[in-house]
Design a protein around this motif. Structure first.
Motif, PDB file in Angstrom:
ATOM      1  N   PHE A 159       0.797  -1.139  -0.050  1.00 21.37           N
ATOM      2  CA  PHE A 159      -0.032  -0.099   0.024  1.00 21.37           C
ATOM      3  C   PHE A 159       0.787   1.190  -0.013  1.00 21.37           C
ATOM      4  CE2 PHE A 159      -3.706  -2.674   1.180  1.00 21.37           C
ATOM      5  CZ  PHE A 159      -4.768  -1.962   0.465  1.00 21.37           C
ATOM      6  N   LEU A 160       1.832   1.120   0.774  1.00 21.04           N
ATOM      7  CA  LEU A 160       2.932   2.354   0.650  1.00 21.04           C
ATOM      8  C   LEU A 160       3.364   2.678  -0.780  1.00 21.04           C
ATOM      9  CD1 LEU A 160       4.158   4.175   2.242  1.00 21.04           C
ATOM     10  CD2 LEU A 160       6.297   2.984   2.690  1.00 21.04           C
ATOM     11  N   ALA A 161       3.924   1.421  -1.425  1.00 25.65           N
ATOM     12  CA  ALA A 161       4.281   1.578  -2.571  1.00 25.65           C
ATOM     13  C   ALA A 161       3.188   2.195  -3.713  1.00 25.65           C
ATOM     14  CB  ALA A 161       5.063   0.485  -3.290  1.00 25.65           C
ATOM     15  N   PHE A 162       2.111   1.690  -3.490  1.00 24.58           N
ATOM     16  CA  PHE A 162       0.891   2.211  -4.374  1.00 24.58           C
ATOM     17  C   PHE A 162       0.722   3.563  -4.090  1.00 24.58           C
ATOM     18  CE2 PHE A 162      -3.529   2.693  -5.401  1.00 24.58           C
ATOM     19  CZ  PHE A 162      -3.628   1.981  -6.546  1.00 24.58           C
ATOM     20  N   GLY A 163       0.774   4.000  -2.747  1.00 23.72           N
ATOM     21  CA  GLY A 163       0.425   5.347  -2.636  1.00 23.72           C
ATOM     22  C   GLY A 163       1.537   6.584  -2.930  1.00 23.72           C
ATOM     23  N   ILE A 164       2.654   5.958  -3.039  1.00 24.69           N
ATOM     24  CA  ILE A 164       3.603   6.870  -3.573  1.00 24.69           C
ATOM     25  C   ILE A 164       3.484   7.047  -4.961  1.00 24.69           C
ATOM     26  CG2 ILE A 164       6.141   7.053  -4.080  1.00 24.69           C
ATOM     27  CD1 ILE A 164       6.669   5.620  -1.438  1.00 24.69           C
ATOM     28  N   SER A 165       3.191   6.086  -5.825  1.00 22.40           N
ATOM     29  CA  SER A 165       2.756   6.239  -6.894  1.00 22.40           C
ATOM     30  C   SER A 165       1.565   7.132  -7.527  1.00 22.40           C
ATOM     31  CB  SER A 165       2.682   4.981  -7.902  1.00 22.40           C
ATOM     32  OG  SER A 165       1.689   4.102  -7.116  1.00 22.40           O
ATOM     33  N   GLY A 166       0.606   6.909  -6.521  1.00 20.84           N
ATOM     34  CA  GLY A 166      -0.352   7.935  -6.678  1.00 20.84           C
ATOM     35  C   GLY A 166      -0.300   9.351  -6.459  1.00 20.84           C
ATOM     36  N   VAL A 167       0.348   9.544  -5.493  1.00 16.63           N
ATOM     37  CA  VAL A 167       0.849  11.087  -5.291  1.00 16.63           C
ATOM     38  C   VAL A 167       1.527  11.558  -6.526  1.00 16.63           C
ATOM     39  CG1 VAL A 167       2.444  12.748  -4.201  1.00 16.63           C
ATOM     40  CG2 VAL A 167       0.974  11.240  -2.806  1.00 16.63           C
ATOM     41  N   THR A 168       2.673  10.745  -7.219  1.00 18.27           N
ATOM     42  CA  THR A 168       3.212  11.075  -8.374  1.00 18.27           C
ATOM     43  C   THR A 168       2.074  11.359  -9.320  1.00 18.27           C
ATOM     44  OG1 THR A 168       5.015   9.694  -7.808  1.00 18.27           O
ATOM     45  CG2 THR A 168       4.927  10.342 -10.076  1.00 18.27           C
ATOM     46  N   GLY A 169       1.118  10.560  -9.515  1.00 22.65           N
ATOM     47  CA  GLY A 169       0.113  10.508 -10.534  1.00 22.65           C
ATOM     48  C   GLY A 169      -0.595  11.874 -10.471  1.00 22.65           C
ATOM     49  N   GLY A 170      -0.930  12.468  -9.100  1.00 26.82           N
ATOM     50  CA  GLY A 170      -1.670  13.636  -9.120  1.00 26.82           C
ATOM     51  C   GLY A 170      -0.826  14.675  -9.628  1.00 26.82           C
ATOM     52  N   HIS A 171       0.452  14.656  -9.393  1.00 19.02           N
ATOM     53  CA  HIS A 171       1.413  15.835  -9.930  1.00 19.02           C
ATOM     54  C   HIS A 171       1.575  15.615 -11.344  1.00 19.02           C
ATOM     55  CE1 HIS A 171       4.804  18.599 -10.204  1.00 19.02           C
ATOM     56  NE2 HIS A 171       5.513  17.692 -10.773  1.00 19.02           N
ATOM     57  N   LEU A 172       1.771  14.498 -11.836  1.00 20.31           N
ATOM     58  CA  LEU A 172       1.984  14.288 -13.604  1.00 20.31           C
ATOM     59  C   LEU A 172       0.587  14.822 -14.061  1.00 20.31           C
ATOM     60  CD1 LEU A 172       3.953  11.164 -13.583  1.00 20.31           C
ATOM     61  CD2 LEU A 172       4.755  13.319 -14.046  1.00 20.31           C
ATOM     62  N   GLY A 173      -0.712  14.408 -13.461  1.00 20.50           N
ATOM     63  CA  GLY A 173      -1.755  14.803 -14.327  1.00 20.50           C
ATOM     64  C   GLY A 173      -2.058  16.305 -14.340  1.00 20.50           C
ATOM     65  N   GLY A 174      -1.538  17.000 -13.240  1.00 17.49           N
ATOM     66  CA  GLY A 174      -1.429  18.390 -13.324  1.00 17.49           C
ATOM     67  C   GLY A 174      -0.329  19.167 -14.192  1.00 17.49           C
ATOM     68  N   ARG A 175       0.483  18.664 -14.407  1.00 19.28           N
ATOM     69  CA  ARG A 175       1.366  18.947 -15.624  1.00 19.28           C
ATOM     70  C   ARG A 175       0.999  18.579 -16.562  1.00 19.28           C
ATOM     71  NH1 ARG A 175       5.721  21.025 -13.937  1.00 19.28           N
ATOM     72  NH2 ARG A 175       6.696  21.014 -15.848  1.00 19.28           N
ATOM     73  N   LEU A 176       0.405  17.532 -16.956  1.00 12.11           N
ATOM     74  CA  LEU A 176      -0.062  17.037 -18.460  1.00 12.11           C
ATOM     75  C   LEU A 176      -1.089  18.052 -18.676  1.00 12.11           C
ATOM     76  CD1 LEU A 176       0.547  14.465 -20.155  1.00 12.11           C
ATOM     77  CD2 LEU A 176      -1.464  13.536 -19.404  1.00 12.11           C
ATOM     78  N   ALA A 177      -2.090  18.412 -17.916  1.00 11.33           N
ATOM     79  CA  ALA A 177      -3.011  19.271 -18.151  1.00 11.33           C
ATOM     80  C   ALA A 177      -2.620  20.643 -18.867  1.00 11.33           C
ATOM     81  CB  ALA A 177      -4.314  19.562 -17.227  1.00 11.33           C
ATOM     82  N   ASP A 178      -1.368  20.923 -18.090  1.00 10.31           N
ATOM     83  CA  ASP A 178      -0.789  22.217 -18.338  1.00 10.31           C
ATOM     84  C   ASP A 178       0.020  22.209 -19.867  1.00 10.31           C
ATOM     85  OD1 ASP A 178      -1.747  23.829 -16.366  1.00 10.31           O
ATOM     86  OD2 ASP A 178      -0.420  23.561 -14.946  1.00 10.31           O
ATOM     87  N   LEU A 179       0.636  21.208 -20.070  1.00  7.61           N
ATOM     88  CA  LEU A 179       1.741  21.127 -21.090  1.00  7.61           C
ATOM     89  C   LEU A 179       1.098  20.458 -22.334  1.00  7.61           C
ATOM     90  CD1 LEU A 179       4.820  19.307 -19.310  1.00  7.61           C
ATOM     91  CD2 LEU A 179       4.352  21.735 -19.666  1.00  7.61           C
ATOM     92  N   PHE A 180      -0.061  19.856 -22.347  1.00 13.38           N
ATOM     93  CA  PHE A 180      -0.651  19.237 -23.604  1.00 13.38           C
ATOM     94  C   PHE A 180      -1.937  19.867 -24.023  1.00 13.38           C
ATOM     95  CE2 PHE A 180       2.679  16.056 -22.358  1.00 13.38           C
ATOM     96  CZ  PHE A 180       2.969  15.640 -23.971  1.00 13.38           C
ATOM     97  N   SER A 181      -2.541  19.789 -25.027  1.00  8.03           N
ATOM     98  CA  SER A 181      -3.960  20.244 -25.110  1.00  8.03           C
ATOM     99  C   SER A 181      -4.861  19.376 -24.259  1.00  8.03           C
ATOM    100  CB  SER A 181      -4.313  20.155 -26.748  1.00  8.03           C
ATOM    101  OG  SER A 181      -4.521  18.709 -26.872  1.00  8.03           O
ATOM    102  N   PRO A 182      -6.002  19.965 -23.618  1.00  3.85           N
ATOM    103  CA  PRO A 182      -6.924  19.168 -22.857  1.00  3.85           C
ATOM    104  C   PRO A 182      -7.320  18.097 -23.326  1.00  3.85           C
ATOM    105  CG  PRO A 182      -7.134  21.498 -22.751  1.00  3.85           C
ATOM    106  CD  PRO A 182      -6.232  21.423 -23.867  1.00  3.85           C
ATOM    107  N   GLY A 183      -7.864  17.868 -24.788  1.00  3.51           N
ATOM    108  CA  GLY A 183      -8.320  16.993 -25.213  1.00  3.51           C
ATOM    109  C   GLY A 183      -7.285  15.959 -25.217  1.00  3.51           C
ATOM    110  N   LYS A 184      -6.205  16.038 -25.834  1.00  5.08           N
ATOM    111  CA  LYS A 184      -5.123  15.065 -25.940  1.00  5.08           C
ATOM    112  C   LYS A 184      -4.738  14.222 -24.604  1.00  5.08           C
ATOM    113  CE  LYS A 184      -1.832  15.832 -28.957  1.00  5.08           C
ATOM    114  NZ  LYS A 184      -0.738  16.218 -29.684  1.00  5.08           N
TER     115      LYS A 184
END
Length: 387
Positions: free
Chosen positions: A242-267
Motif C-alpha cells: 500500500f505504501l508503494a501504491f500510494g507513492i505512485s498515486g501522489v506522483t500521478g496527481g502531480h503528473l496529471g496537473g502538469r499534463l493538463a498544462d503542457l498538452f492540449s486538454p483533449g489530448k
C-alpha cells in the motif's frame, strides 16, 4: 513561477478528508471483525461516503454561493472534526454509517471549496498545477493515510484511526484560521449546472470520471483481500504494498496537473484513459511475477490519480465561465464512480469472485476510453435544445 504556499495547506486539508474516504480500504478486515459484519458490508462504508459526497458536491456551490469561501472551508473542517469523533466512539455499524455520512458532507465542501480557492490563488497560467497539488493531497492519503491507518489500527484498534483523523483535521482548521486570507465570494447567482449538462463533450468528460474511477475502485476498494488471496502477498507485505501504491498515486496527481498544462486538454484526456486501461488489464497478467506485479500496481496507481486534474483541466478549458459548475459536478462524478466501483466489487467479493475484480474494472475503463474520444471530438455541442 512558484505556487502560493497556501495552496499546499489546502492540499493538506484534502489529504485529511481523502484519508477519511480511503481509510476503510486498509482497515476493512479490522472493522469487519470488530463489528461482526461481512467484508462486503464493511466495504459499503466507502460506498456510503462516496454516494453522499456525490450528492453534496454540487449542492455546496448552490448553498454557499453568497458566502466567503474561507468561512465555508473552515466550517466544513469543523463538521469533519465532529463527525470523526462520532466515528471513533460509534457503538455499532449504524452509528459508524451515520458518522461516515457526516464526514462525507464535510469532505465534499472542503474539496470543492479548496479546489476553487487553489485555482484563484494560482492564476490561469498555473491552474493545472494548482489542481494537481490539491489532488496530490487526496492521493497522498494513500501514501501516509491508508498505511498509517493500517499501522494504527493494528496496534491501537480501528477506533483510534478516526480519533487521529479528528486531531489532524483540528490542526488544519487552526492553521487555516490563522493564515488563510479572505477569498472570493460568488456573484450570488446559481452555478451554471443546466448549461454544463446540456453539452455533449462536457457530459462525456464527466462520465470519464465516473467510469474510470469506478473501474479503479472496483479493485482498489478490495485491494487488501485481493493481494492476500489472489496475488499471494503475505500479511506482513501488505503495508509495503500500500505504501508503494500510494507513492505512485501522489506522483500521478502531480503528473496529471502538469499534463493538463503542457498538452492540449483533449489530448491529455485520451492519453490518460488509454494508459489506465492498459495498466489495469496488466494486473492479472503479472500474478505469477511478484516483482513485476508490484511495478504494475505502482503504474496503475500513478495513472489512476492523473485523471482528476486532467478532467478538471479539460472542463475549465472548454467552459471557463462555468468552471465552478464543472468542478462541483466533477467531484460528484468522481464519487459516483467510487460508489459504483465499490458496490460492484462488493457484490463480486460476496459471490467469491475476487479474482474477477481487475476485469470488471477494465470493462468500465473501456467505456472511459470511448467517452474521452466523444468528449474531445464533440466540442461544446448541446445535448438538447435549450429554451
Amino acid at each position: 513561477m512558484v505556487l502560493n504556499f497556501r495552496i499546499f495547506l489546502l492540499a493538506l486539508a484534502t489529504f485529511v478528508t481523502g484519508t477519511a474516504e480511503n481509510i476503510i480500504v486498509g482497515i476493512l478486515p479490522d472493522i469487519s471483525s470488530g463489528l461482526g459484519i461481512s467484508r462486503g458490508l464493511a466495504g459499503q462504508l466507502t460506498s456510503a461516503f462516496s454516494v453522499t459526497f456525490a450528492v453534496a458536491a454540487p449542492a455546496v456551490l448552490l448553498l454557499t454561493n453568497r458566502f466567503e469561501r474561507r468561512l465555508v472551508f473552515l466550517g466544513a473542517m469543523g463538521v469533519f472534526v465532529a463527525a470523526s469523533l462520532l466515528a471513533a466512539s460509534s457503538p455499532g455499524y449504524a452509528f459508524l454509517f451515520a458518522a461516515r455520512i457526516g464526514m462525507a458532507l464535510a469532505s465534499a465542501a472542503v474539496c470543492v471549496v479548496a479546489t476553487m480557492m487553489a485555482t484563484e490563488l494560482a492564476g490561469p497560467e498555473m491552474r493545472g498545477r494548482a489542481i494537481g497539488v490539491i489532488f496530490m493531497g487526496i492521493s497522498g492519503s494513500l501514501v501516509l493515510g491508508v498505511p498509517a491507518g493500517m499501522f494504527v489500527s493494528g496496534h491501537l484498534g480501528w477506533r483510534s484511526v478516526f480519533l487521529l483523523l479528528a486531531l489532524l483535521a483540528a490542526l488544519v482548521l487552526v492553521l487555516s484560521w490563522v493564515v488563510m486570507s479572505r477569498t472570493g465570494i460568488s456573484a450570488g447567482k446559481a452555478p451554471g449546472y443546466r448549461k454544463h449538462l446540456s453539452s455533449w463533450n462536457l457530459v462525456a468528460a464527466q462520465l470519464v470520471s465516473v467510469t474510470m474511477i469506478g473501474g479503479h475502485f472496483t479493485l482498489f476498494a478490495y485491494l487488501a483481500p485481493y493481494l492476500l488471496d489472489i496475488a499471494g502477498f503475505a500479511q506482513g507485505e501488505l503495508f509495503l504494498a500500500f505504501l508503494a501504491f500510494g507513492i505512485s498515486g501522489v506522483t500521478g496527481g502531480h503528473l496529471g496537473g502538469r499534463l493538463a498544462d503542457l498538452f492540449s486538454p483533449g489530448k491529455a484526456l485520451v492519453i490518460t484513459t488509454v494508459a489506465y486501461l492498459a495498466a489495469l488489464a496488466a494486473i492479472p497478467a503479472a500474478l505469477e511475477q511478484p516483482v513485476i506485479q508490484v511495478v504494475v500496481l505502482m503504474v496503475w496507481g500513478c495513472i489512476s490519480w492523473m485523471i482528476s486534474p486532467v478532467v478538471q483541466g479539460f472542463l475549465i478549458a472548454e467552459d471557463p465561465e462555468g468552471s465552478e459548475a464543472g468542478i462541483g459536478l466533477n467531484f460528484s462524478a468522481m464519487h459516483i464512480g467510487v460508489g459504483l466501483g465499490t458496490a460492484l466489487g462488493g457484490v463480486a467479493v460476496d459471490w467469491d469472485l475476487l479474482e474477477t475484480l481487475p476485469w470488471l474494472g477494465a470493462g468500465l475503463a473501456v467505456l472511459a476510453v470511448g467517452l474521452s474520444v466523444v468528449a474531445t471530438r464533440s466540442r461544446i455541442r448541446p445535448v438538447c435544445s435549450m429554451p
